[in-house]
Design a protein around this motif. Structure first.
Motif, mmCIF file in Angstrom:
data_model
loop_
_atom_site.group_PDB
_atom_site.id
_atom_site.type_symbol
_atom_site.label_atom_id
_atom_site.label_comp_id
_atom_site.label_asym_id
_atom_site.label_seq_id
_atom_site.Cartn_x
_atom_site.Cartn_y
_atom_site.Cartn_z
ATOM 1 N N GLU A 51 23.344 -50.482 -6.190
ATOM 2 C CA GLU A 51 23.061 -50.700 -4.900
ATOM 3 C C GLU A 51 21.457 -50.841 -4.614
ATOM 4 O O GLU A 51 21.257 -51.861 -3.724
ATOM 5 N N HIS A 52 20.745 -50.101 -5.038
ATOM 6 C CA HIS A 52 19.059 -50.053 -4.726
ATOM 7 C C HIS A 52 18.225 -50.406 -6.063
ATOM 8 O O HIS A 52 17.139 -50.559 -5.807
ATOM 9 N N PHE B 64 11.923 -56.128 -5.006
ATOM 10 C CA PHE B 64 12.387 -57.429 -4.825
ATOM 11 C C PHE B 64 12.009 -58.054 -3.535
ATOM 12 O O PHE B 64 11.860 -59.194 -3.355
ATOM 13 N N GLU B 65 12.252 -56.949 -2.583
ATOM 14 C CA GLU B 65 12.076 -57.309 -1.101
ATOM 15 C C GLU B 65 10.458 -58.005 -0.909
ATOM 16 O O GLU B 65 10.227 -58.906 -0.457
ATOM 17 N N THR B 66 9.568 -57.482 -1.508
ATOM 18 C CA THR B 66 8.291 -57.565 -1.540
ATOM 19 C C THR B 66 8.093 -59.124 -1.936
ATOM 20 O O THR B 66 7.332 -59.842 -1.588
ATOM 21 N N LEU B 67 8.679 -59.315 -3.191
ATOM 22 C CA LEU B 67 8.504 -60.548 -3.935
ATOM 23 C C LEU B 67 9.367 -61.753 -2.864
ATOM 24 O O LEU B 67 8.796 -62.948 -2.877
ATOM 25 N N PHE B 68 10.403 -61.081 -2.365
ATOM 26 C CA PHE B 68 10.996 -62.434 -1.590
ATOM 27 C C PHE B 68 10.178 -62.807 -0.295
ATOM 28 O O PHE B 68 10.300 -64.112 -0.258
ATOM 29 N N GLN B 69 9.578 -61.786 0.304
ATOM 30 C CA GLN B 69 8.529 -62.121 1.384
ATOM 31 C C GLN B 69 7.407 -62.971 0.855
ATOM 32 O O GLN B 69 7.093 -64.051 1.443
ATOM 33 N N ARG B 70 6.933 -62.788 -0.247
ATOM 34 C CA ARG B 70 5.893 -63.706 -0.792
ATOM 35 C C ARG B 70 6.299 -65.074 -1.177
ATOM 36 O O ARG B 70 5.567 -66.197 -0.911
ATOM 37 N N VAL B 71 7.394 -65.073 -1.540
ATOM 38 C CA VAL B 71 8.206 -66.402 -1.911
ATOM 39 C C VAL B 71 8.396 -67.242 -0.741
ATOM 40 O O VAL B 71 8.124 -68.484 -0.598
ATOM 41 N N PRO C 151 1.099 -56.953 -13.233
ATOM 42 C CA PRO C 151 1.738 -56.648 -14.669
ATOM 43 C C PRO C 151 3.167 -56.105 -14.530
ATOM 44 O O PRO C 151 3.297 -55.370 -13.351
ATOM 45 N N ASP C 152 3.979 -56.499 -15.487
ATOM 46 C CA ASP C 152 5.303 -56.075 -15.772
ATOM 47 C C ASP C 152 6.172 -56.326 -14.732
ATOM 48 O O ASP C 152 7.280 -55.791 -14.492
ATOM 49 N N ALA C 153 5.793 -57.462 -13.828
ATOM 50 C CA ALA C 153 6.728 -57.969 -12.625
ATOM 51 C C ALA C 153 7.339 -59.095 -13.234
ATOM 52 O O ALA C 153 8.122 -59.742 -12.016
ATOM 53 N N VAL D 244 15.179 -62.497 -12.318
ATOM 54 C CA VAL D 244 16.211 -62.037 -11.690
ATOM 55 C C VAL D 244 16.398 -62.234 -10.293
ATOM 56 O O VAL D 244 17.840 -62.525 -9.733
ATOM 57 N N LEU D 245 15.451 -62.514 -9.556
ATOM 58 C CA LEU D 245 15.555 -63.212 -8.064
ATOM 59 C C LEU D 245 15.839 -64.597 -8.144
ATOM 60 O O LEU D 245 16.856 -65.061 -7.419
ATOM 61 N N SER D 246 15.858 -65.266 -9.444
ATOM 62 C CA SER D 246 16.354 -66.775 -9.476
ATOM 63 C C SER D 246 17.610 -66.914 -9.749
ATOM 64 O O SER D 246 18.254 -67.856 -9.805
ATOM 65 N N LEU D 247 18.223 -65.615 -9.835
ATOM 66 C CA LEU D 247 19.984 -65.700 -9.898
ATOM 67 C C LEU D 247 20.240 -66.067 -8.770
ATOM 68 O O LEU D 247 21.398 -66.715 -8.349
ATOM 69 N N HIS D 248 19.776 -65.947 -7.418
ATOM 70 C CA HIS D 248 20.040 -66.357 -6.008
ATOM 71 C C HIS D 248 19.914 -67.908 -6.160
ATOM 72 O O HIS D 248 18.877 -68.583 -6.449
#
Length: 326
Positions: free
Chosen positions: A39-40, A60-67, A81-83, A89-93
């Motif tokens: 879930e998280h 993921f939410e941080t990256l979502f906002q930046r995009v 680094p390491d992100a 995985v976000l591109s699965l959306h």
């Protein structure tokens, strides 16, 4: 677009991936797979590492906002680094488009698939190896066998029969691979659009066009150029075909009108199909017996292949004699 709804879409799509699906990091293309969807967080594991790496929801939410805030797409070089796996995985959306060639992740109105996800689903119930019935597969298998038996980095040290075999297999693979490439190209042409590269796991292709020219009727072309102020002599030249025809009815030698230069090359003269088939069958039997206890069969195959080598190879310095009675 609220993140909570997007997050559950990502989770749903992640769970729908086959268990053997391979994903790749956005920049370094490091392979990994999803081991658990929670879930998280989403747990991943890199191919060459036994440890599990958690990808947290808040990251993921941080990256979502930046995009979503970025104009013209989020530059993947800005990832910490390491992100990198977060972007994949976000591109699965379906509303997030990852362009691995441009190095960007963009919010899109058009549903897209991720070029960094190989969702090839292998039928786990069928462990049998299927052999494609195409010539290039058989020739490639024979070529691999030859490369494993001899050191291709030391061609000078190889015996002449081994070099002949290697040249034969290379020639056959080149011809049949090109035939298959032409068939694949014909199908791809129907699926590609101009200036829109399409990527696979190992490369990308793009539809292009070229312009081919052939002269119209010779007299028509000469008349048009002459009307435009160009003398015929400026564009006329000796026609090779007509010169060859003239040589046949004159006493002139070929060397009188041609600059001759000889070069030598190797050409495949003949392919021994029966010997190739015997070797190929032995290799197929070896592949089929990989997961079975077949030591005795394996020994018989090796003896058969050794016999084939003995019968089909030659040594220019060897003479053969028949046994005489008495």
């Amino acid at each position: 677009m609220p993140f909570s709804a997007s997050w559950h879409t990502i989770l749903d799509n992640a769970e729908e991936l086959p268990s053997d699906a391979t994903l790749f990091t956005a920049l370094s293309r490091k392979p990994f797979r999803l081991t658990d969807v929670q879930e998280h967080r989403i747990l991943i594991q890199y191919r060459d590492d036994d440890s599990t790496v958690p990808l947290q929801r808040d990251q993921f939410e941080t990256l979502f906002q930046r995009v979503t805030d970025a104009t013209g797409g989020f530059d993947l070089d800005r990832l910490p680094p390491d992100a990198e796996p977060y972007a994949t995985v976000l591109s699965l959306h379906p509303r997030f488009e990852l362009d691995d060639r441009e190095g960007t992740l963009t919010e899109s109105e058009t549903p897209t698939g991720s070029p960094l996800v190989d969702a090839h689903d292998v039928d786990s119930e069928s462990g049998e190896r299927e052999e494609p019935d195409i010539p290039v597969y058989a020739d490639a298998l024979l070529l691999i066998d030859a490369l494993e038996r001899h050191d291709p980095t030391d061609l000078e040290g190889m015996e002449t029969p081994a070099l002949v075999n290697l040249y034969t297999f290379l020639s056959d693979v080149q011809r049949n691979a090109n035939d298959l490439r032409q068939d694949v190209r014909g199908i791809l042409l129907d699926r590609l659009h101009h200036d829109q590269p399409v990527s696979g796991q190992y490369g990308s292709v793009q539809r292009t066009s070229r312009r081919n020219r052939s002269l119209k009727d010779e007299d028509e072309v000469l008349d048009l150029l002459e009307d435009a102020g160009i003398d015929r002599e400026r564009v006329t030249s000796v026609d090779v075909d007509k010169v060859d025809e003239a040589l046949e009815v004159t006493e002139l030698a070929e060397s009188d009108v041609y600059e001759l230069e000889e070069s030598e090359y190797v050409r495949k003269a003949e392919v021994y199909e029966e010997q190739k088939a015997s070797r190929l069958q032995g290799l197929k039997d070896q592949l089929a017996a990989t997961d079975e206890d077949t030591e005795e069969l394996q020994q018989e195959i090796e003896e058969l292949e050794a016999r084939i080598d003995e019968l089909t190879s030659f040594d220019s310095g060897t003479s053969f004699h028949t046994k005489s009675g008495g």
